[in-house]
Design an enzyme around this catalytic site. Structure first.
Site, PDB file in Angstrom:
ATOM      1  CB  SER A   1      -0.942  -0.037   1.210  1.00  0.00           C
ATOM      2  OG  SER A   1      -1.853   1.044   1.163  1.00  0.00           O
TER       3      SER A   1
ATOM      4  CG  HIS B   1      -4.039  -0.951  -0.765  1.00  0.00           C
ATOM      5  ND1 HIS B   1      -3.900  -0.928   0.606  1.00  0.00           N
ATOM      6  CD2 HIS B   1      -4.466  -2.197  -1.074  1.00  0.00           C
ATOM      7  CE1 HIS B   1      -4.217  -2.112   1.093  1.00  0.00           C
ATOM      8  NE2 HIS B   1      -4.558  -2.900   0.094  1.00  0.00           N
TER       9      HIS B   1
ATOM     10  CG  ASP C   1      -5.368  -5.868   2.053  1.00  0.00           C
ATOM     11  OD1 ASP C   1      -6.024  -6.916   2.217  1.00  0.00           O
ATOM     12  OD2 ASP C   1      -5.080  -5.415   0.931  1.00  0.00           O
TER      13      ASP C   1
END
Length: 210
Positions: free
Chosen positions: A30, A57, A153
């Site tokens: 991310s 992400h 995540d």
């Protein structure tokens, strides 16, 4: 050097020498991910036949531009997969931003499933969903890598890979721009190895099929 001193960390140790090369590498990241990926993915050798799928992400439309940039930097071809595309060996795929990407069986091969994000889903693309889908398909032939990023995540995704005897790596604090995602995996005891960024690249290259 790696840093595996966090509670729950698995000691840094090399995998058993008789284990076969991996068929698929799946990466979750991310915040801080784009520069990290631009550092490690160009180090994968042109001769590899291992496929790589990345859940970074990113907002919708940005991932296609990022894939184009990586395609210019990497020895392996890089693209953003569309729904129904077949997984091919020796390619790098960047999952579409703002959507969910998984893999599924469709004779005679494996295809990408790309769908809109549900309102309740926090991350899109989700490393958890992607990793769980490849764990079901590839079992011990998967290497899952969790790198820099904020939030949780990828933790459940690494658990799914480990449950099916796949291999897992978490980026160490010394190189992670944001240590949240790898920290969660390390504390849960889900990282086989905890490595700085360049060592992750070298380990990925070592485990690839030629």
């Amino acid at each position: 050097m790696s840093d595996s001193r966090l509670p729950g960390a698995v000691p840094d140790r090399p995998p058993a020498p008789d284990r076969r090369p991996v068929a698929l590498i799946v990466i979750g990241c991310s915040a801080g991910g784009p520069p990290a990926l631009q550092e490690i993915l160009p180090l994968l050798p042109r001769a590899t036949t291992t496929a790589v799928v990345v859940a970074q992400h990113m907002p919708q439309r940005f991932t296609s531009l990022f894939a184009e940039r990586l395609d210019r930097l990497c020895a392996l071809p890089v693209s953003e997969p569309q729904d129904g595309d077949r997984l091919a060996p020796g390619r790098i795929y960047i999952a579409a931003g703002g959507r969910q990407t998984t893999l599924g069986k469709l004779a005679p091969g494996i295809v990408f499933r790309v769908r809109p994000r549900d309102a309740a889903e926090r991350y899109a693309p989700s490393a958890d969903l992607l990793m769980a889908s490849v764990a079901d398909l590839f079992g011990p032939r998967v290497l899952a890598v969790l790198m820099t990023g904020m939030g949780g995540d990828g933790v459940a995704g690494l658990r799914a890979v480990k449950e099916r005897r796949g291999r897992t790596i978490a980026e160490s604090e010394e190189t992670a721009a944001v240590f949240g995602m790898p920290r969660g995996a390390i504390r849960a005891g889900l990282a086989d190895r905890v490595l700085p960024r360049r060592e992750i690249a070298l380990e990925m290259a070592r485990l690839c099929r030629r």
